[in-house]
Design a protein around this motif. Structure first.
Motif, short mmCIF file in Angstrom:
data_model
loop_
_atom_site.label_atom_id
_atom_site.label_comp_id
_atom_site.label_asym_id
_atom_site.label_seq_id
_atom_site.Cartn_x
_atom_site.Cartn_y
_atom_site.Cartn_z
N GLY A 239 -19.36 -3.92 15.15
CA GLY A 239 -19.26 -2.49 15.40
C GLY A 239 -17.91 -1.88 15.11
O GLY A 239 -17.65 -0.74 15.54
N LEU A 240 -17.04 -2.57 14.40
CA LEU A 240 -15.72 -2.01 14.13
C LEU A 240 -15.85 -0.80 13.20
O LEU A 240 -16.43 -0.88 12.13
CB LEU A 240 -14.81 -3.06 13.48
N ASP A 241 -15.23 0.31 13.62
CA ASP A 241 -15.28 1.55 12.84
C ASP A 241 -13.89 1.80 12.27
O ASP A 241 -13.12 2.62 12.80
CB ASP A 241 -15.74 2.69 13.74
N LEU A 242 -13.59 1.14 11.17
CA LEU A 242 -12.26 1.26 10.59
C LEU A 242 -12.06 2.60 9.91
O LEU A 242 -10.93 3.09 9.81
CB LEU A 242 -12.01 0.12 9.60
N ASP A 243 -13.17 3.22 9.43
CA ASP A 243 -13.04 4.55 8.83
C ASP A 243 -12.55 5.55 9.87
O ASP A 243 -11.71 6.41 9.59
CB ASP A 243 -14.38 5.00 8.25
N ARG B 224 -6.83 3.31 5.56
CA ARG B 224 -8.06 2.49 5.58
C ARG B 224 -7.81 1.12 4.95
O ARG B 224 -8.25 0.09 5.47
CB ARG B 224 -9.17 3.22 4.82
N VAL B 225 -7.06 1.13 3.85
CA VAL B 225 -6.72 -0.14 3.21
C VAL B 225 -5.82 -0.97 4.11
O VAL B 225 -5.98 -2.20 4.23
CB VAL B 225 -6.04 0.12 1.85
N LEU B 226 -4.89 -0.31 4.78
CA LEU B 226 -3.97 -1.02 5.66
C LEU B 226 -4.71 -1.65 6.85
O LEU B 226 -4.42 -2.79 7.24
CB LEU B 226 -2.88 -0.07 6.17
N TRP B 227 -5.66 -0.92 7.43
CA TRP B 227 -6.43 -1.50 8.54
C TRP B 227 -7.16 -2.76 8.08
O TRP B 227 -7.17 -3.78 8.77
CB TRP B 227 -7.45 -0.47 9.06
N HIS C 287 -8.90 7.69 9.79
CA HIS C 287 -8.85 9.15 9.74
C HIS C 287 -8.28 9.75 11.02
O HIS C 287 -7.69 10.84 11.00
CB HIS C 287 -10.24 9.73 9.48
N SER C 288 -8.43 9.07 12.14
CA SER C 288 -8.05 9.67 13.42
C SER C 288 -6.63 9.34 13.85
O SER C 288 -5.97 10.16 14.50
CB SER C 288 -9.02 9.21 14.52
N PHE C 289 -6.16 8.15 13.52
CA PHE C 289 -4.86 7.71 14.02
C PHE C 289 -3.83 7.73 12.88
O PHE C 289 -3.91 6.92 11.95
CB PHE C 289 -4.95 6.30 14.61
N GLU C 290 -2.91 8.68 12.96
CA GLU C 290 -1.88 8.80 11.92
C GLU C 290 -0.73 7.84 12.24
O GLU C 290 0.24 8.20 12.90
CB GLU C 290 -1.39 10.24 11.84
N LEU C 291 -0.88 6.63 11.77
CA LEU C 291 0.09 5.56 12.03
C LEU C 291 0.64 5.02 10.71
O LEU C 291 -0.05 5.02 9.69
CB LEU C 291 -0.58 4.41 12.80
N VAL D 282 0.88 -1.17 0.00
CA VAL D 282 0.00 0.00 0.00
C VAL D 282 0.91 1.22 0.00
O VAL D 282 1.40 1.67 1.04
CB VAL D 282 -0.93 0.01 1.22
N LEU D 283 1.17 1.76 -1.20
CA LEU D 283 2.10 2.86 -1.37
C LEU D 283 1.56 3.83 -2.40
O LEU D 283 0.68 3.48 -3.20
CB LEU D 283 3.47 2.33 -1.85
N PRO D 284 2.11 5.04 -2.43
CA PRO D 284 1.72 5.99 -3.48
C PRO D 284 2.08 5.44 -4.86
O PRO D 284 3.03 4.65 -5.00
CB PRO D 284 2.52 7.25 -3.15
#
Length: 697
Positions: free
Chosen positions: A628-632, A612-615, A636-640, A439-441
């Protein structure tokens, strides 16, 4: 032609029969002399019927010895006539017998041949053990002594010239044709023995000496690899020492074998790596030289690099063998290795088209029409012998899969030819990922594919098309992967290796960096040297630690650090493999390194869409998830980075396993919190939004 007889086989049988007949004729002449010697002894024996004959010396026997002198059974006119008849029958065969060839090859005189036959005859007829025991006055000594052998030849034991034929440096003994045993006895009382291999050769057996079984290499003439004609002409002209310097995947041994064959010699291949481990290499070389002379062969010895560091005296011993000797290696020739100058040549590589041809010829199973062997093998630098072994190994693997040869079998066979030395210096990773896992540019992915293309087509571009002339540069490909930890640098190296069919070797910096001056580059030299023997991707992680910027010289340490960096610059240029430098701190690398790199690929932190793809991929399709998993939200919230997301997913999986349920949002939030603690980041409530209540206190 069915039912016919091969003319070559008929000629061989006739030559064998003539050679054996000649040997037996000569043995009969020795038998006549022994018989006369025994009869003469019996006529003067005071008690020939003594049951303890040979176990003690009576007074009468001592007196007989005092009166008889040393004469035994000198050749007479009858022997000369029989010898003439034997030689006439041998000449009628139309080609030299083995005994004649042996005498000519080893420079034996007529007396040498007589002495050899006297020592040989107990191996042809066991009656002569008893005869010799009788003539020795000792039934336990059933081999001829030096004094007895000289007497049977009609030579005086005081004749310095005759004794010299049995001295340690004589042709018979120095070449191993004749062994003198019982060294503790006086000279004339020592026993003579012909080695089993020499006796077998004279009787027509060409099986190599068992002592050489673990040292001989199956190097042979392989048509279509290089042009052996110039070297063959040199051998014909009397050149007896040549050195073929080759690069990784060079055809040195095959070219040497082809040249020897064209020059009319047999080929004996010596594996110098095995010789270096032999407990008695000097003895092995003496036996090898004898074997080569018995069979009319030249020697192909390689790789010389196995002896360069600690056993250079063995190179000198090999170079001094008075036979056609061709040494093969990657190290430059050192003039101290031989008193006679060698013919220096460069051995070509096996180019891609030739690899496919050799593979197809050696493969024992059908190659499917759609399988491009040349293309599959293009990333591999293999010698002709490695290609042959790899083809046979791939065919064996294909037998397990309904005899259907695939590209995977071809790559596995090629990888199996890798030397094991680098495994002790680096960690080997067998790739288990592919392009879809990255998952890269888009630009980073495009550069990775360009790097793969460079590795696959380097032989054509740099070799056939000559796009990197001069400067002593190899055909290697080097790239820099720059980016924060966890952004996919190591995984990308695995993907490239998987696409090329190679393994990844990650260099452990703890085995490289040394506080003592000069040791670090020695360790790196060992790594590069071992890497030259494998087909793989060499990955230097945290490369800035060893490829850092050169600094201004302020003390002795700075001076040696800069020398180390300069050495690394040169070594990288001459490397023939695929090397990847990975760093978190691109700015710390010396500009001279980056100039010599083929590609510099940046690995940025993933954006929200990529996260999102990585999660999704890190959690995988098998792990049980709550609805109930909220991967979106997580994306968006965790810059990892991708590596951190993988770590979070694994931690959440352990939490779910411990609770006996599925991965829930609470597990993910708790895992993110633990990851933040590892990274030393503050856990801000604003980042966790509606899930802040799930944080641990």
């Amino acid at each position: 032609m069915t039912g016919g007889t091969n003319q070559a086989d008929v000629g061989h049988d006739r030559a064998y029969e003539a050679s054996l007949r000649h040997l037996l004729d000569r043995a009969v002449l020795i038998e006549h002399r022994v018989r006369r010697a025994v009869e003469a002894r019996q006529r003067t024996d005071p008690d020939p019927d003594d049951a303890f004959r040979g176990l003690y010396l009576s007074d009468e026997t001592v007196q007989r010895l005092l009166d008889a002198g040393r004469s035994l059974a000198a050749p007479d006119e009858t022997d000369s006539g029989r010898l003439h008849e034997a030689e006439a029958r041998a000449s009628a065969a139309g080609q030299p017998t083995r005994l004649h060839r042996l005498a000519e090859e080893f420079g034996l005189t007529a007396l040498d041949v007589e002495l050899l036959l006297i020592a040989l005859i107990p191996d042809l007829d066991d009656r002569f053990e008893s005869f010799y025991g009788y003539l020795n006055d000792d039934v336990t000594r059933r081999r001829p002594t030096l004094g007895l052998a000289l007497g049977l030849c009609g030579s005086s034991p005081a004749d310095a010239g005759a004794r010299a034929r049995l001295a340690p440096l004589s042709p018979l003994r120095a070449t191993g044709l004749l062994l003198v045993e019982e060294q503790e006895r006086p000279f004339l009382g020592r026993s003579l023995r012909v080695p089993d291999r020499v006796a077998a050769h004279l009787l027509g057996d060409d099986t190599h000496d068992p002592r050489l079984t673990d040292l001989l290499a199956p190097w042979h003439d392989i048509p279509g690899v290089g042009d052996p004609a110039p070297l063959a002409r040199s051998l014909d002209a009397g050149v007896h020492l040549a050195y073929l310097r080759e690069d990784q995947g060079g055809a040195g041994t095959a070219l040497a074998a082809s040249a020897l064959a064209q020059a009319g010699h047999g080929v004996l291949g010596l594996d110098l790596e095995r010789l270096a481990r032999d407990p008695q290499p000097g003895e092995a070389l003496r036996i090898l030289a004898r074997e080569a002379r018995l069979t009319g062969s030249g020697l192909v010895c390689g790789p010389v690099d196995a002896l360069v560091r600690e056993k250079q005296q063995l190179i000198r011993l090999i170079a001094d063998i008075p036979l056609p000797v061709i040494l093969v290696g990657r190290a430059p020739w050192d003039a101290s290795w031989s008193a006679r100058p060698p013919l220096l040549l460069h051995a070509p590589r096996v180019e891609p088209d030739a690899r496919g041809t050799l593979w197809t010829a050696a493969c024992t199973t059908l190659v499917p029409p759609g399988l491009d062997i040349t293309g599959v093998l293009s990333p591999f630098l293999l010698t002709p012998d490695q290609i042959v072994r790899a083809a046979r190994g791939a065919a064996q693997s294909a037998h397990l899969d309904d005899d259907t040869l695939s590209a995977a079998h071809v790559r596995a066979g090629a990888r199996a030819q890798n030397a094991a030395g680098l495994d002790r210096l680096a960690r080997r990773i067998e790739p288990a990922v592919g392009w879809p896992d990255l998952v890269l540019p888009p630009d980073s992915l495009a550069q990775l594919r360009e790097l793969t293309a460079r590795a696959r087509h380097r032989d054509r571009v740099l070799g056939e098309w000559g796009m990197r002339p001069g400067g002593g540069r190899g055909r290697g490909v080097a790239a820099l992967f720059a980016g924060d930890s966890g952004t996919g640098k190591t995984m990308s190296a695995e993907v490239i290796a998987a696409d090329l069919g190679l393994d990844v070797y990650t260099v452990d910096l703890s085995t490289v960096i040394d506080k003592y001056i000069g040791e670090t580059e020695k360790n790196l030299e060992r790594i590069f040297s071992e890497a030259a023997g494998i087909n793989g991707v060499l990955l230097f992680d945290e490369a800035d630690a060893i490829f850092g910027k050169r600094s201004e010289v302020k003390d002795a340490h700075d001076r040696y650090a800069n020398v180390e960096s300069a050495y690394l610059l040169q070594r990288m240029e001459s490397f023939d493999g695929l090397a990847i430098l990975a760093t978190n701190l691109r700015a710390n690398l010396d500009d001279a390194f980056t100039r010599r790199l083929d590609l510099v690929i940046d690995f940025p932190l993933p954006d929200a869409e990529q996260r999102r793809v990585l999660w999704e991929r890190c959690l995988g399709p098998v792990l049980p998830r709550s609805t109930g998993l909220d991967l979106d939200f997580c994306a968006h919230s965790f810059e990892l980075a991708g590596g951190n997301i993988r770590s979070v997913a694994v931690t959440a999986a352990y939490l779910a396993a411990d609770s006996g349920g599925s991965v829930s949002m609470a597990d993910l939030i708790h895992a993110v919190q633990r990851e933040y603690q590892k990274l030393g980041r503050l856990t801000l409530a604003s980042e966790f939004g509606p899930y802040v209540d799930l944080l641990s206190t």
